[in-house]
Design an enzyme around this catalytic site. Sequence first.
Site, mmCIF file in Angstrom:
data_model
loop_
_atom_site.group_PDB
_atom_site.id
_atom_site.type_symbol
_atom_site.label_atom_id
_atom_site.label_comp_id
_atom_site.label_asym_id
_atom_site.label_seq_id
_atom_site.Cartn_x
_atom_site.Cartn_y
_atom_site.Cartn_z
ATOM 1 N N CYS A 154 0.796 -1.230 0.000
ATOM 2 C CA CYS A 154 0.000 0.000 0.000
ATOM 3 C C CYS A 154 0.830 1.283 0.000
ATOM 4 C CB CYS A 154 -0.947 -0.005 1.201
ATOM 5 S SG CYS A 154 -2.118 1.376 1.147
ATOM 6 N N ARG A 181 -16.142 -8.279 -7.899
ATOM 7 C CA ARG A 181 -15.680 -6.986 -8.443
ATOM 8 C C ARG A 181 -14.270 -7.111 -9.005
ATOM 9 N NH1 ARG A 181 -19.287 -3.165 -6.802
ATOM 10 N NH2 ARG A 181 -20.550 -3.984 -5.106
HETATM 11 N N1 SAM Z 1 -7.592 1.348 5.302
HETATM 12 C C1 SAM Z 1 -8.646 0.617 4.764
HETATM 13 C C2 SAM Z 1 -8.467 -0.855 4.843
HETATM 14 O O1 SAM Z 1 -7.352 -1.347 4.759
HETATM 15 O O2 SAM Z 1 -9.466 -1.569 4.966
HETATM 16 C C3 SAM Z 1 -9.046 1.029 3.408
HETATM 17 C C4 SAM Z 1 -8.280 1.253 2.201
HETATM 18 S S1 SAM Z 1 -7.365 -0.052 1.444
HETATM 19 C C5 SAM Z 1 -6.374 0.874 0.353
HETATM 20 C C6 SAM Z 1 -8.444 -1.050 0.452
HETATM 21 C C7 SAM Z 1 -7.870 -2.254 -0.234
HETATM 22 O O3 SAM Z 1 -7.248 -1.890 -1.469
HETATM 23 C C8 SAM Z 1 -6.787 -3.043 0.466
HETATM 24 O O4 SAM Z 1 -7.288 -3.888 1.445
HETATM 25 C C9 SAM Z 1 -6.175 -3.830 -0.667
HETATM 26 O O5 SAM Z 1 -6.823 -5.074 -0.818
HETATM 27 C C10 SAM Z 1 -6.409 -2.934 -1.884
HETATM 28 N N2 SAM Z 1 -5.135 -2.365 -2.349
HETATM 29 C C11 SAM Z 1 -4.427 -1.382 -1.766
HETATM 30 N N3 SAM Z 1 -3.289 -1.118 -2.457
HETATM 31 C C12 SAM Z 1 -3.277 -1.965 -3.510
HETATM 32 C C13 SAM Z 1 -2.364 -2.179 -4.575
HETATM 33 N N4 SAM Z 1 -1.221 -1.500 -4.686
HETATM 34 N N5 SAM Z 1 -2.665 -3.120 -5.488
HETATM 35 C C14 SAM Z 1 -3.821 -3.826 -5.377
HETATM 36 N N6 SAM Z 1 -4.712 -3.671 -4.390
HETATM 37 C C15 SAM Z 1 -4.448 -2.756 -3.451
HETATM 38 FE FE1 SF4 Z 2 -3.719 1.533 5.714
HETATM 39 FE FE2 SF4 Z 2 -5.627 0.282 4.340
HETATM 40 FE FE3 SF4 Z 2 -3.295 0.979 3.140
HETATM 41 FE FE4 SF4 Z 2 -3.289 -0.973 4.937
HETATM 42 S S1 SF4 Z 2 -4.390 -0.967 2.981
HETATM 43 S S2 SF4 Z 2 -1.823 0.717 4.851
HETATM 44 S S3 SF4 Z 2 -4.862 -0.270 6.384
HETATM 45 S S4 SF4 Z 2 -4.834 2.347 3.948
#
Ligand code: SAM
Ligand code: SF4
Length: 330
Positions: free
Chosen positions: A73, A274
Amino acid sequence: MASLKTESFVLNDSLIRYDWSLIEIKQILQKPLIQLLWQAQQVHRVHNPNYKVQLASLLSVKTGGCEEDCSYCSQSMFNSSDVSDYTDFDINGVLKKAREAKEAGADRFCMGWAWREIRDGKPFDSMLEMVKGVKKIGLEACVTGGMLTDVQASRLADAGLNAYNHNLDTSPEYYDKIITTRTYQDRLETLERVRRAGITICTGGIIGMGESVDDRASLLRVLATMNPHPESVPINALVPVEGTPLQDLQMVDPLEMVRMVASARILMPKSRIRLSAGREQIGKEAQILCLLAGADSIFYGDSLLTTSNPSVQADKDLLTAAGVTINWNE
Ligand code: SAM
Ligand code: SF4
Ligand code: DTB
């Protein structure tokens, strides 16, 4: 002449199962692709005869600075990705974006907060107002904001929230290679709280993070043995982001996305599957195979949270080329 063995396949609600074993799921995931697609299509046709696709728009309301160490992330404090260009949205800013999404044809609006957990106070009060406003505009409202308490979940339910997204991300076995700051059990408990409050759950995962086929099967097993199944299951392909520990990973083979979507469709016939992050990277043909295999929603809009998404026009072209029916604001 080569021939393909087909399987006769009848589906009704009584055949929806919650007792899938790991071996069965692995066998599905690894079937010859043509047979896997055929089976997934039969399930999909029964439940979605018109191949309708829901368009969901995504907005990052609060970006970056998150206390979790999710290694994929861009928004984690532990990673050095640059998300400094993003400013947080206030209620009016969010509702403006929601109206634009509605005009562009979306029927679900998903709002993201880069939080480890929801805390009470002004930002949570604003979240509740945003949910109410999005509902008033006539869109389904979805929130993703990390862990929450029972009271927060029921306040979100009272505000009219349709769905809460909280992904399991990967298998219980591979999980600690990806995240160490919260446990798989924490995630499952968050989902239980959401359910108890009467909000539908949106939970899925990511492939292409170095996991094995067993891990993918194991993630699918956790999802498909939930009773009821999650109403919404996002399948993401890792988008390797600069500044994250996974930045150097190769994009996953697009056909692996097709397999994951098809398997999710077979295991969870009525859930919305999705097709999420990674669409731009897997290309048009693989996306169409995913739609054939059972994906019935895409994120629609020029960006996801911090990474790009196919443009609105590219998606209109894609859906027209595929000949699927769009769920225009039903
Ligand atoms: N903080 C919250 C959480 O973790 O539930 C919400 C946002 S988080 C960005 C939502 C989801 O996006 C993550 O759980 C992950 O599965 C997906 N995600 C985040 N970064 C990603 C990436 N670089 N490539 C693919 N999926 C990603
Ligand atoms: Fe934070 Fe959600 Fe990103 Fe994990 S996926 S670092 S909990 S924003
Ligand atoms: C989900 O599973 N995928 C969406 C949504 N739920 C919130 C988010 C994808 C984020 C991709 C990386 C980014 O844009 O930062």
